[in-house]
Design a protein around this motif. Structure first.
Motif, short mmCIF file in Angstrom:
data_model
loop_
_atom_site.label_atom_id
_atom_site.label_comp_id
_atom_site.label_asym_id
_atom_site.label_seq_id
_atom_site.Cartn_x
_atom_site.Cartn_y
_atom_site.Cartn_z
N LEU A 48 17.65 -22.02 -2.40
CA LEU A 48 16.21 -21.81 -2.22
C LEU A 48 15.42 -22.41 -3.38
O LEU A 48 14.30 -22.89 -3.18
N ASP A 49 15.99 -22.39 -4.57
CA ASP A 49 15.31 -23.01 -5.71
C ASP A 49 15.15 -24.51 -5.51
O ASP A 49 14.14 -25.10 -5.92
N GLN A 50 16.14 -25.14 -4.86
CA GLN A 50 16.03 -26.56 -4.55
C GLN A 50 15.00 -26.80 -3.45
O GLN A 50 14.25 -27.78 -3.50
N LEU A 51 14.97 -25.92 -2.45
CA LEU A 51 14.01 -26.07 -1.35
C LEU A 51 12.59 -25.78 -1.80
O LEU A 51 11.64 -26.32 -1.22
N HIS A 52 12.45 -24.92 -2.80
CA HIS A 52 11.12 -24.52 -3.28
C HIS A 52 11.03 -24.81 -4.79
O HIS A 52 11.07 -23.88 -5.60
N PRO A 53 10.91 -26.08 -5.18
CA PRO A 53 10.81 -26.38 -6.61
C PRO A 53 9.60 -25.75 -7.28
O PRO A 53 9.59 -25.58 -8.50
N ASP A 54 8.60 -25.38 -6.47
CA ASP A 54 7.43 -24.68 -7.03
C ASP A 54 7.67 -23.18 -7.17
O ASP A 54 6.79 -22.45 -7.67
N GLY A 55 8.86 -22.71 -6.72
CA GLY A 55 9.18 -21.28 -6.84
C GLY A 55 8.47 -20.39 -5.86
O GLY A 55 8.52 -19.16 -5.99
N GLN A 56 7.86 -20.96 -4.83
CA GLN A 56 7.07 -20.17 -3.89
C GLN A 56 7.93 -19.64 -2.74
O GLN A 56 7.95 -20.20 -1.64
N TYR A 57 8.64 -18.55 -3.01
CA TYR A 57 9.38 -17.83 -1.98
C TYR A 57 9.71 -16.46 -2.53
O TYR A 57 9.66 -16.23 -3.74
N CYS A 58 10.04 -15.54 -1.63
CA CYS A 58 10.44 -14.22 -2.10
C CYS A 58 11.60 -13.69 -1.27
O CYS A 58 11.76 -14.07 -0.10
N ILE A 59 12.41 -12.87 -1.90
CA ILE A 59 13.55 -12.21 -1.25
C ILE A 59 13.34 -10.71 -1.37
O ILE A 59 13.03 -10.21 -2.46
N VAL A 88 11.36 -14.81 2.69
CA VAL A 88 10.09 -15.35 3.17
C VAL A 88 9.79 -16.63 2.40
O VAL A 88 9.70 -16.62 1.17
N PRO A 89 9.63 -17.76 3.10
CA PRO A 89 9.31 -19.01 2.40
C PRO A 89 7.80 -19.13 2.14
O PRO A 89 6.98 -18.50 2.81
N ASP A 90 7.48 -19.94 1.16
CA ASP A 90 6.09 -20.37 0.92
C ASP A 90 5.13 -19.23 0.61
O ASP A 90 3.96 -19.25 1.01
N VAL A 91 5.61 -18.23 -0.11
CA VAL A 91 4.74 -17.18 -0.65
C VAL A 91 5.14 -16.95 -2.10
O VAL A 91 6.29 -17.20 -2.48
N PRO A 92 4.24 -16.50 -2.95
CA PRO A 92 4.59 -16.29 -4.36
C PRO A 92 5.54 -15.11 -4.52
O PRO A 92 5.43 -14.11 -3.81
#
Length: 273
Positions: A48-59, A88-92
């Motif tokens: 997920l860190d590779q998919l979201h280099p901006d860090g915008q995801y939560c578990i 959840v992708p694309d959320v802080p």
């Protein structure tokens, strides 16, 4: 305002994660749930860190997803479901610099990509389709994750559903017995093995080529093993270099001894003549 007009409702009129309970007072149903969540999270996080280099995801791990605001006298937590694990992708990952207390659908609007439930009973709760009450119905009709998985450790099986045209459809496993989640390039499956000192049929992630994705502890062990192997290789290399140096010294000493002997013989021959 005209009496026939309805007041405008905005997000600020509804509570946020800091105003809603983050627990319903119950406790985790068994000792396997917590390590299972950790296993899923620590293994998939590098992906997920590779998919979201901006860090915008939560578990979320046994955390509430609020999907409605209950009306008194209902307690607020009646408006939430608490999946054992979800992404959840694309959320802080944090809000206003604070860790999330829960995930509030009317504030975020982004549904989870995948929700996973770990069955402790007979699985009826996870498959309950009772409108506005049953967990399966709420996930399918309201929260609407792209994937919903039901994991039964006692049966060593996963039942995975994919949201297609507003309904959950059962996903068939591939030739490896895994369930592909194409959006993040991984597969979900059962792994029989030892994790945190316990042997069970654990739910695990694999990559698209069928390679098991290691958890944090396993990565650390692999790194330690690789470092030890590298250390041993350096020791062996240094030993080989030292042995080669000794061979060169010994060879040079033999040559010097032979040269000295030749000089002695040549000197003796001169005297005789």
């Amino acid at each position: 305002m005209n009496v026939t007009e309805k007041p405008e409702i905005v997000a600020a009129d509804f509570p946020d994660h800091t105003q809603l309970p983050d627990s319903d007072g119950t406790f985790v149903k068994n000792f396997q749930e917590h390590p299972q969540s950790i296993l899923l999270t620590t293994s998939v996080r590098p992906i997920l860190d590779q998919l979201h280099p901006d860090g915008q995801y939560c578990i979320g791990q046994d955390s509430g997803i609020y999907w409605r605001v209950p009306q008194p006298p209902e307690p607020p937590e009646k408006g939430a479901e608490a999946p054992d694990w979800f992404y959840v992708p694309d959320v802080p990952p944090t809000l206003d610099g604070n860790m999330r207390r829960s995930y509030v659908m009317w504030r975020e609007l982004m549904p989870p990509l995948i929700i996973l439930e770990f069955v402790s009973g007979n699985g009826s709760e996870e498959r309950d389709t009772t409108p506005r009450k049953g967990k399966f119905w709420i996930y399918e009709r309201i929260i609407r994750p792209a994937f919903y998985g039901i994991y039964e450790v006692q049966k060593a099986q996963i039942e995975l559903y994919h949201l297609v045209e507003n309904r959950f459809e059962l996903v068939q496993s591939n030739q490896r017995g895994h369930y592909p989640i194409a959006q993040i390039g991984v597969e979900l499956g059962i792994w029989q093995g030892i994790y945190q000192g316990v042997e069970l049929p654990w739910m695990r992630w694999w990559d698209a080529e069928g390679n098991l994705i290691p958890a944090a502890e396993e990565r650390a062990e692999q790194a330690e093993l690789a470092a030890e192997q590298e250390r041993q290789m350096r020791i062996e290399s240094d030993l080989a270099a030292e042995q080669e140096r000794q061979r060169r010294i010994e060879a040079e000493q033999r040559i010097q001894a032979l040269e000295a002997r030749l000089r002695e013989l040549e000197g003796g021959s001169s005297v005789d003549s």
